[in-house]
Enzyme design. Structure first.
Site, PDB file in Angstrom:
ATOM      1  N   SER A 128       0.938  -1.300  -0.105  1.00  0.00           N
ATOM      2  CA  SER A 128       0.162  -0.024  -0.135  1.00  0.00           C
ATOM      3  C   SER A 128       0.924   1.254   0.210  1.00  0.00           C
ATOM      4  O   SER A 128       1.847   1.167   0.659  1.00  0.00           O
ATOM      5  CB  SER A 128      -0.892   0.198   1.213  1.00  0.00           C
ATOM      6  OG  SER A 128      -1.349   1.315   1.415  1.00  0.00           O
TER       7      SER A 128
ATOM      8  N   TYR B  37      -2.376  -0.671  10.653  1.00  0.00           N
ATOM      9  CA  TYR B  37      -2.503  -1.214   9.337  1.00  0.00           C
ATOM     10  C   TYR B  37      -1.128  -1.028   8.496  1.00  0.00           C
ATOM     11  O   TYR B  37      -0.478  -2.047   7.961  1.00  0.00           O
ATOM     12  CB  TYR B  37      -3.750  -0.687   8.769  1.00  0.00           C
ATOM     13  CG  TYR B  37      -3.859  -0.852   7.207  1.00  0.00           C
ATOM     14  CD1 TYR B  37      -4.116  -2.135   6.531  1.00  0.00           C
ATOM     15  CD2 TYR B  37      -3.441   0.310   6.250  1.00  0.00           C
ATOM     16  CE1 TYR B  37      -4.195  -2.240   5.213  1.00  0.00           C
ATOM     17  CE2 TYR B  37      -3.431   0.119   4.842  1.00  0.00           C
ATOM     18  CZ  TYR B  37      -3.837  -1.150   4.340  1.00  0.00           C
ATOM     19  OH  TYR B  37      -3.736  -1.356   3.032  1.00  0.00           O
TER      20      TYR B  37
ATOM     21  N   LYS C 185       1.663  -3.653   6.857  1.00  0.00           N
ATOM     22  CA  LYS C 185       2.390  -3.569   5.537  1.00  0.00           C
ATOM     23  C   LYS C 185       3.794  -3.476   5.575  1.00  0.00           C
ATOM     24  O   LYS C 185       4.441  -4.185   4.635  1.00  0.00           O
ATOM     25  CB  LYS C 185       1.522  -2.401   4.533  1.00  0.00           C
ATOM     26  CG  LYS C 185       0.106  -2.640   4.320  1.00  0.00           C
ATOM     27  CD  LYS C 185      -0.143  -3.870   3.587  1.00  0.00           C
ATOM     28  CE  LYS C 185      -1.590  -4.528   3.464  1.00  0.00           C
ATOM     29  NZ  LYS C 185      -1.961  -5.557   2.879  1.00  0.00           N
TER      30      LYS C 185
HETATM   31  N1  UFG Z   1     -12.324  11.304   2.828  1.00  0.00           N
HETATM   32  C1  UFG Z   1     -13.289  12.090   3.176  1.00  0.00           C
HETATM   33  N2  UFG Z   1     -14.718  11.723   3.664  1.00  0.00           N
HETATM   34  C2  UFG Z   1     -14.730  10.316   3.893  1.00  0.00           C
HETATM   35  C3  UFG Z   1     -13.768   9.427   3.280  1.00  0.00           C
HETATM   36  C4  UFG Z   1     -12.785   9.898   2.991  1.00  0.00           C
HETATM   37  O1  UFG Z   1     -13.345  13.336   3.228  1.00  0.00           O
HETATM   38  O2  UFG Z   1     -15.961   9.996   4.308  1.00  0.00           O
HETATM   39  C5  UFG Z   1     -11.285  11.641   2.409  1.00  0.00           C
HETATM   40  C6  UFG Z   1      -9.969  11.245   3.335  1.00  0.00           C
HETATM   41  O3  UFG Z   1      -9.812  12.129   4.211  1.00  0.00           O
HETATM   42  C7  UFG Z   1      -8.927  11.126   2.231  1.00  0.00           C
HETATM   43  C8  UFG Z   1      -9.695  10.760   1.059  1.00  0.00           C
HETATM   44  O4  UFG Z   1     -10.893  10.898   1.160  1.00  0.00           O
HETATM   45  O5  UFG Z   1      -8.429  12.453   2.187  1.00  0.00           O
HETATM   46  C9  UFG Z   1      -9.334   9.358   0.679  1.00  0.00           C
HETATM   47  O6  UFG Z   1      -9.544   8.576   1.948  1.00  0.00           O
HETATM   48  P1  UFG Z   1      -9.950   7.154   1.683  1.00  0.00           P
HETATM   49  O7  UFG Z   1     -10.135   6.616   3.029  1.00  0.00           O
HETATM   50  O8  UFG Z   1     -10.675   6.712   0.765  1.00  0.00           O
HETATM   51  O9  UFG Z   1      -8.492   6.600   1.318  1.00  0.00           O
HETATM   52  P2  UFG Z   1      -7.050   6.667   2.295  1.00  0.00           P
HETATM   53  O10 UFG Z   1      -6.345   7.474   1.323  1.00  0.00           O
HETATM   54  O11 UFG Z   1      -7.189   7.017   3.392  1.00  0.00           O
HETATM   55  O12 UFG Z   1      -6.681   5.167   2.385  1.00  0.00           O
HETATM   56  C10 UFG Z   1      -6.478   4.466   0.939  1.00  0.00           C
HETATM   57  C11 UFG Z   1      -6.869   2.947   1.551  1.00  0.00           C
HETATM   58  C12 UFG Z   1      -5.743   2.542   2.417  1.00  0.00           C
HETATM   59  C13 UFG Z   1      -4.497   2.505   1.479  1.00  0.00           C
HETATM   60  C14 UFG Z   1      -4.379   3.994   1.403  1.00  0.00           C
HETATM   61  C15 UFG Z   1      -3.154   4.154   0.487  1.00  0.00           C
HETATM   62  O13 UFG Z   1      -7.978   2.996   2.355  1.00  0.00           O
HETATM   63  O14 UFG Z   1      -6.037   0.949   2.712  1.00  0.00           O
HETATM   64  O15 UFG Z   1      -5.427   4.540   0.512  1.00  0.00           O
HETATM   65  O16 UFG Z   1      -2.876   5.605   0.192  1.00  0.00           O
HETATM   66  F1  UFG Z   1      -3.490   2.092   2.528  1.00  0.00           F
END
Ligand code: UFG
Length: 360
Positions: free
Chosen positions: A145, A170, A174
């Site tokens: 990841s 998590y 990884k």
């Molecule tokens: N976000 C919101 N509102 C929400 C959900 C997410 O604003 O309800 C924002 C988050 O703050 C972030 C972006 O959308 O800025 C993406 O968030 P995600 O939760 O979709 O994804 P992440 O980047 O946090 O994490 C994802 C995967 C992980 C992985 C990571 C790698 O969930 O498993 O990408 O960068 F490790």
């Protein structure tokens, strides 16, 4: 002497069937796993799925069959159970490679139940590696990841960017897994490609398989689709005071089918370069940074549907901005993301609509 054409074709077909390279896919009914299984079948490989259904649904197996015309072998086992895993290898001689998806994957949850994350993600990995060794399977593709980078100092992140201390349990699993794989591979008994995924979204264009989060989605895209369809009242955008053009976080969103194809290329690369590989890592993204608000407006514009949202506070553990340099995967794996942002939001929405229609 030439055999009659029809039986010749039959013989060839039979040989092809018998000679297909078997690939064990743990977590093969999950979001990325199911799309990868489809691409493996369509590229002539034979996936064998092990999935304990803890975060996936059995009907996905029917959908894989519907898309590909072929039903892969499926074992409803937890890969943390090494005896069960051995049964899979005993019953399927000559498994050549494993793509290991089975793991727990929610960043927030991992902070609440770290021991479950360490046990599940590390025990499953060790079991798979030990069983592969016992049965002489030596090609391994690992679901890593972008989270291993933390917040890189320089963007885009490339494979030599220094890894920061993981902010979540998590992410820590990884990083540990990559370390284990590098050391085991150095002994010569294993060939590993670790794929560092950026943010997988979208769904298969058939709308038959897609992301199926249990409960309230943690990730952005399923929250957006569930809000658009009316299951959630509104999306909360986690912070608009970041140092980015519109103040919201930037990520590298990649279509899940592109990501699935990267696994096929990785498998083929391992199978054809067995003598020259020990351990290597590849970023799998698009190279484009997209903000949360850009996702929301692309979704609204392409799908002609409103996504009500409010701005909330920052989410713990979020990095401000990350996107990938994928030139290594482009050059070595001969892989490049093909799908656009438009495809990602369109396919995600089509899947959500089709799934809800089906489950009503
Ligand atoms: N976000 C919101 N509102 C929400 C959900 C997410 O604003 O309800 C924002 C988050 O703050 C972030 C972006 O959308 O800025 C993406 O968030 P995600 O939760 O979709 O994804 P992440 O980047 O946090 O994490 C994802 C995967 C992980 C992985 C990571 C790698 O969930 O498993 O990408 O960068 F490790």
């Amino acid at each position: 002497m030439c055999k009659p054409q029809k039986s010749g074709i039959l013989v060839l077909e039979k040989q092809n069937l018998m000679n297909k390279t078997k690939i064990l896919v743990t977590g093969g009914l999950g979001f990325i796993g199911s799309h990868t299984v489809v691409e493996l079948i369509q590229s002539g490989l034979e996936p064998i799925i092990v999935d304990d259904l803890s975060n996936s649904e059995l009907f996905i197996l029917d959908r894989i069959e519907q898309i590909t015309g072929s039903r892969p072998k499926f074992y409803p086992y937890d890969v943390c159970d090494s005896d069960k895993l051995k049964t899979v290898f005993s019953e399927n001689k000559n498994i050549k490679a494993c793509i290991h998806f089975a793991a727990k994957k929610a960043v927030g949850e991992s902070m609440k139940i770290p021991l479950v994350y360490y046990r599940t993600n590390l025990v499953s990995l060790l079991n798979v590696l030990e069983t592969m060794k016992e049965f002489n399977a030596d090609c391994f593709v690992f679901s890593s990841s972008a989270t291993v980078y933390g917040q890189p100092e320089h963007l885009p992140a490339n494979e030599s960017s220094p890894l920061q201390k993981a902010t979540s349990s998590y992410g820590s699993t990884k990083q540990m897994a990559e370390d284990i794989l590098e050391k085991v591979s150095a002994t010569g008994s294993l060939k590993t490609l670790s794929l560092r995924y950026f943010n997988p979204v979208g769904a298969h264009q058939s709308a038959l398989i897609g992301e199926l989060p249990k409960g309230i989605p943690n990730n952005l895209m399923p929250f957006v689709t569930q809000t658009a369809i009316g299951i959630r009242e509104k999306l909360t955008v986690f912070g608009n005071d970041y140092n980015t053009p519109d103040g919201t976080c930037i990520r590298d969103y990649i279509h899940v089918v592109d990501l699935a194809k990267a696994h096929v290329n990785a498998c083929n690369y391992l199978l054809t370069h067995a003598d020259s590989i020990s351990y290597d890592v590849f970023n799998i993204g698009t190279g484009k940074g997209i903000s949360v608000l850009e996702i929301v407006s692309a979704f609204e514009e392409v799908n002609k549907v409103k996504v009500p949202y409010i701005i909330g506070s920052r989410r713990d553990g979020d990095v401000e901005s990350i996107y990938a340099s994928c030139s290594k995967a482009n050059q070595i794996l001969k892989w490049e993301a093909q799908y656009t942002l438009e495809d990602m939001v369109k396919d995600a929405w089509n899947w959500e609509k089709a799934y809800r229609k089906h489950t009503k």
